[in-house]
Design a protein around this motif. Structure first.
Motif, PDB file in Angstrom:
ATOM      1  N   ALA A  50      15.302   6.156  -4.597  1.00 50.90           N
ATOM      2  CA  ALA A  50      15.143   7.856  -5.103  1.00 50.90           C
ATOM      3  C   ALA A  50      15.526   8.903  -4.151  1.00 50.90           C
ATOM      4  O   ALA A  50      16.183  10.132  -4.532  1.00 50.90           O
ATOM      5  N   ALA A  51      15.198   8.580  -2.837  1.00 54.53           N
ATOM      6  CA  ALA A  51      15.565   9.613  -1.757  1.00 54.53           C
ATOM      7  C   ALA A  51      16.982   9.782  -1.731  1.00 54.53           C
ATOM      8  O   ALA A  51      17.385  10.919  -1.285  1.00 54.53           O
ATOM      9  N   LYS A  52      17.605   8.692  -1.805  1.00 54.83           N
ATOM     10  CA  LYS A  52      19.201   8.849  -1.559  1.00 54.83           C
ATOM     11  C   LYS A  52      19.655   9.417  -2.827  1.00 54.83           C
ATOM     12  O   LYS A  52      20.439  10.330  -2.725  1.00 54.83           O
ATOM     13  N   VAL A  53      19.291   9.081  -3.963  1.00 56.57           N
ATOM     14  CA  VAL A  53      19.832   9.751  -5.385  1.00 56.57           C
ATOM     15  C   VAL A  53      19.667  11.090  -5.104  1.00 56.57           C
ATOM     16  O   VAL A  53      20.518  11.850  -5.797  1.00 56.57           O
ATOM     17  N   LEU A  54      18.423  11.768  -4.760  1.00 53.53           N
ATOM     18  CA  LEU A  54      18.032  13.027  -4.747  1.00 53.53           C
ATOM     19  C   LEU A  54      18.236  13.841  -3.672  1.00 53.53           C
ATOM     20  O   LEU A  54      18.286  15.147  -3.504  1.00 53.53           O
ATOM     21  N   ALA A  55      19.042  12.736  -2.548  1.00 54.77           N
ATOM     22  CA  ALA A  55      19.487  13.741  -1.416  1.00 54.77           C
ATOM     23  C   ALA A  55      18.396  14.153  -0.546  1.00 54.77           C
ATOM     24  O   ALA A  55      18.252  15.700  -0.150  1.00 54.77           O
ATOM     25  N   LEU A  56      17.325  13.468  -0.482  1.00 49.88           N
ATOM     26  CA  LEU A  56      16.219  14.270   0.251  1.00 49.88           C
ATOM     27  C   LEU A  56      16.157  13.791   1.482  1.00 49.88           C
ATOM     28  O   LEU A  56      16.438  12.592   2.013  1.00 49.88           O
TER      29      LEU A  56
END
Length: 248
Positions: A50-56
């Motif tokens: 999720a962090a990668k998908v949302l660029a967090l």
């Protein structure tokens, strides 16, 4: 006059309002797209990547994902309190007439499309530049519903949005002015201008504040230029742009 603003990455977390009610938000024609993006964001926030998908950023990912997963149940707060970054610090809504600000400011958002300051939403994290599975790239997703739902009157539109947010809805060019910010310094006796980033947010927020505080109501780009200059800013009209020039 309508003032179009981007959201801020930094947001307040002290919601005390009822859970999200899409039906209560401004621009109800956006609600089908809002529901689609909301579902996709909650689903994406539960993925292992999720962090990668949302660029967090790593240091902010856990808190951001927890907020996204709780979007339907979390307490809400008005957009006027939610956004707290540099632009909004200088906008300083506490000093402005709340009714006038709510009527004239529209905040663009990767999750909600567009909001009025009085709209109640929960804290979230979603940038417009994200490609959100299975919905796809948000900029592409938002353009069709925004064209249909966001029909502003014939007043002048003062566009202070950053690139990804400006791309999802474009005002009629004959009544829209985009605010750009430059720093000017003299190099070898010749004035040179450079685009600024951090100070651009502060400057846009300050100009929006000053216009609203003064009760300015320009109806043409020339009238906007005069109003901004009268408020003490150095500005020029260059085509469809109002260029604000900061001294070195």
């Amino acid at each position: 006059m309508h003032i179009l603003l981007p959201p801020s990455e930094k947001k307040a977390t002290d919601g005390d309002g009822p859970p999200l009610d899409l039906g209560s938000l401004s621009f109800p024609g956006l609600n089908p797209a809002r529901e689609r993006v909301l579902k996709a964001l909650i689903r994406a926030s539960g993925r292992k990547n999720a962090a990668k998908v949302l660029a967090l950023p790593p240091g902010q990912a856990d808190e951001a994902l927890a907020r996204n997963l709780a979007l339907r149940e979390a307490p809400t707060l008005p957009a006027a309190r939610l956004y707290t970054g540099v632009l909004y610090d200088h906008l300083n809504l506490a000093e402005l007439d709340a009714t006038a600000a709510a009527e004239q400011i529209i905040v663009f958002s990767g999750l909600w499309g567009a909001l009025r300051l009085t709209d109640q939403v929960p804290p979230y994290r979603l940038a417009m530049a994200v490609s959100l599975p299975p919905a796809g790239r948000l900029g592409t997703l938002w353009r069709p519903p925004m064209r249909k739902a966001l029909r502003l009157d014939d007043d002048l539109i003062v566009d202070m949005r950053s690139g990804p947010y400006a791309s999802v809805w474009k005002a009629p060019p004959e009544r829209a002015v985009a605010v750009r910010v430059f720093r000017e310094r003299v190099v070898g006796g010749v004035p040179k201008r450079t685009v600024v980033s951090h100070m651009a947010k502060a400057t846009r927020g300050q100009i929006a504040h000053d216009l609203l505080k003064a009760g300015a109501a320009p109806r043409t780009p020339d009238a906007l230029l005069k109003a901004v200059a009268d408020l003490g800013h150095t500005a020029e009209l260059n085509g469809a742009n109002l260029d604000i020039v900061l001294p070195d």
